[in-house]
Design a protein around this motif. Structure first.
Motif, PDB file in Angstrom:
ATOM      1  N   ALA A 159      -9.726   1.374  -1.621  1.00  0.00           N
ATOM      2  CA  ALA A 159      -8.278   1.559  -1.473  1.00  0.00           C
ATOM      3  C   ALA A 159      -7.472   0.432  -2.110  1.00  0.00           C
ATOM      4  O   ALA A 159      -6.479   0.666  -2.810  1.00  0.00           O
ATOM      5  CB  ALA A 159      -7.913   1.712  -0.002  1.00  0.00           C
ATOM      6  N   TYR A 162      -7.458   0.640  -5.908  1.00  0.00           N
ATOM      7  CA  TYR A 162      -6.618   1.694  -6.469  1.00  0.00           C
ATOM      8  C   TYR A 162      -5.173   1.236  -6.640  1.00  0.00           C
ATOM      9  O   TYR A 162      -4.485   1.664  -7.568  1.00  0.00           O
ATOM     10  CB  TYR A 162      -6.642   2.932  -5.565  1.00  0.00           C
ATOM     11  N   ALA A 163      -4.712   0.390  -5.733  1.00  0.00           N
ATOM     12  CA  ALA A 163      -3.323  -0.057  -5.772  1.00  0.00           C
ATOM     13  C   ALA A 163      -2.982  -0.721  -7.102  1.00  0.00           C
ATOM     14  O   ALA A 163      -1.853  -0.606  -7.594  1.00  0.00           O
ATOM     15  CB  ALA A 163      -3.044  -1.004  -4.612  1.00  0.00           C
ATOM     16  N   LYS A 168      -3.222   5.938  -4.905  1.00  0.00           N
ATOM     17  CA  LYS A 168      -3.453   5.914  -3.465  1.00  0.00           C
ATOM     18  C   LYS A 168      -4.711   6.723  -3.145  1.00  0.00           C
ATOM     19  O   LYS A 168      -5.161   7.531  -3.953  1.00  0.00           O
ATOM     20  CB  LYS A 168      -2.244   6.499  -2.724  1.00  0.00           C
ATOM     21  N   GLU A 169      -5.250   6.478  -1.964  1.00  0.00           N
ATOM     22  CA  GLU A 169      -6.461   7.183  -1.557  1.00  0.00           C
ATOM     23  C   GLU A 169      -6.283   8.697  -1.670  1.00  0.00           C
ATOM     24  O   GLU A 169      -7.184   9.410  -2.124  1.00  0.00           O
ATOM     25  CB  GLU A 169      -6.824   6.818  -0.118  1.00  0.00           C
TER      26      GLU A 169
END
Length: 247
Positions: A159, A162-163, A168-169
């Motif tokens: 998570a 990804y930012a 986002k998840e």
């Protein structure tokens, strides 16, 4: 938990590999490893003496010849000629760049590639590039191949990664669900907006076989239907032929 000296060595080598083009300086290495300058200098001196790390004239550090030679010994094991030839065929037929990615924990590592004759101005990947699983179509295809609960655990673990890509998840979960349902993944470029990726996972003949995927990265204008379907079929054909050599 205290980090062992051996773990620090591996962490440093991986950090240098990820930054091998520009090199890494002492402050960056200290920040990455969480150690003082004295400890960093001691560790680097040992690795320089063994030839696994080299210091450039600008005082940055990069992987050395011995690290390259060590990896070279395993090239034929992980990327036998039949794989390289399959990538070449797809690339020459499509004129696009083709990439082979292998799962490494919660990441995907590009272990082979063949540049297409149609030039890409934007940086895509190179051999050795690591991406969190779910960033990019080729790594997302690996998640789509997994059981849902396993894929969800990896998505949760990644998570924070990804930012950095503006994801986002939930974005990844939707892509994975879609990929699982249709048997392939199609994504937009996260590092270059004009690019698109179509990718498939290589079927696994056993639970112990390595998880790998094939992807084509091209300009959005070159991955529209019906051409996208043609390139997808080329990838699926290559993946089917490679499943017997993946172990």
């Amino acid at each position: 938990m205290k980090t062992s000296p051996l773990h620090r060595v591996f962490s440093l080598l991986r950090f240098l590999a990820d930054n091998n083009t520009k090199g890494a300086r002492i402050p960056e290495i200290c920040a990455h490893l969480g150690i003082h300058r004295v400890s960093a200098h001691r560790l680097l001196r040992t690795l320089v003496a063994s030839g696994h790390v080299e210091q450039a004239p600008d005082l940055s550090y990069r992987l050395g010849f011995e690290a390259w030679a060590l990896g070279l010994n395993y090239t034929q094991l992980f990327v036998p000629p039949v794989i390289a030839e399959a990538l070449k065929r797809v690339s020459e037929t499509s004129e696009e760049s083709v990439f082979l990615m292998r799962r490494a924990g919660t990441e995907g590592v590009c272990i082979a590639a063949h540049d297409g004759s149609y030039p890409l101005r934007a940086f895509v990947m190179r051999i050795g590039t690591r991406r969190p699983l779910g960033v990019g179509g080729t790594s997302t295809a690996l998640l789509a191949q997994m059981p849902e609960d396993e894929a969800n655990r990896i998505i949760e673990a990644n998570a924070k990664e990804y930012a950095a890509y503006g994801l986002k998840e939930r974005d990844i979960q939707l892509l994975v669900s879609e990929g699982r349902a249709q048997g392939y993944v199609f994504t937009k470029g996260y590092l270059a907006q004009e690019l698109r990726t179509v990718a498939v996972a290589i079927p696994r003949l056993s639970a112990t076989a390595a998880q790998m995927s094939l992807g084509i990265v091209a300009l959005e204008s070159r991955l529209r239907e019906p051409r996208r379907g043609e390139l997808l079929r080329a990838l699926q054909t290559a993946a089917a032929t490679l499943q017997d050599v993946i172990y």
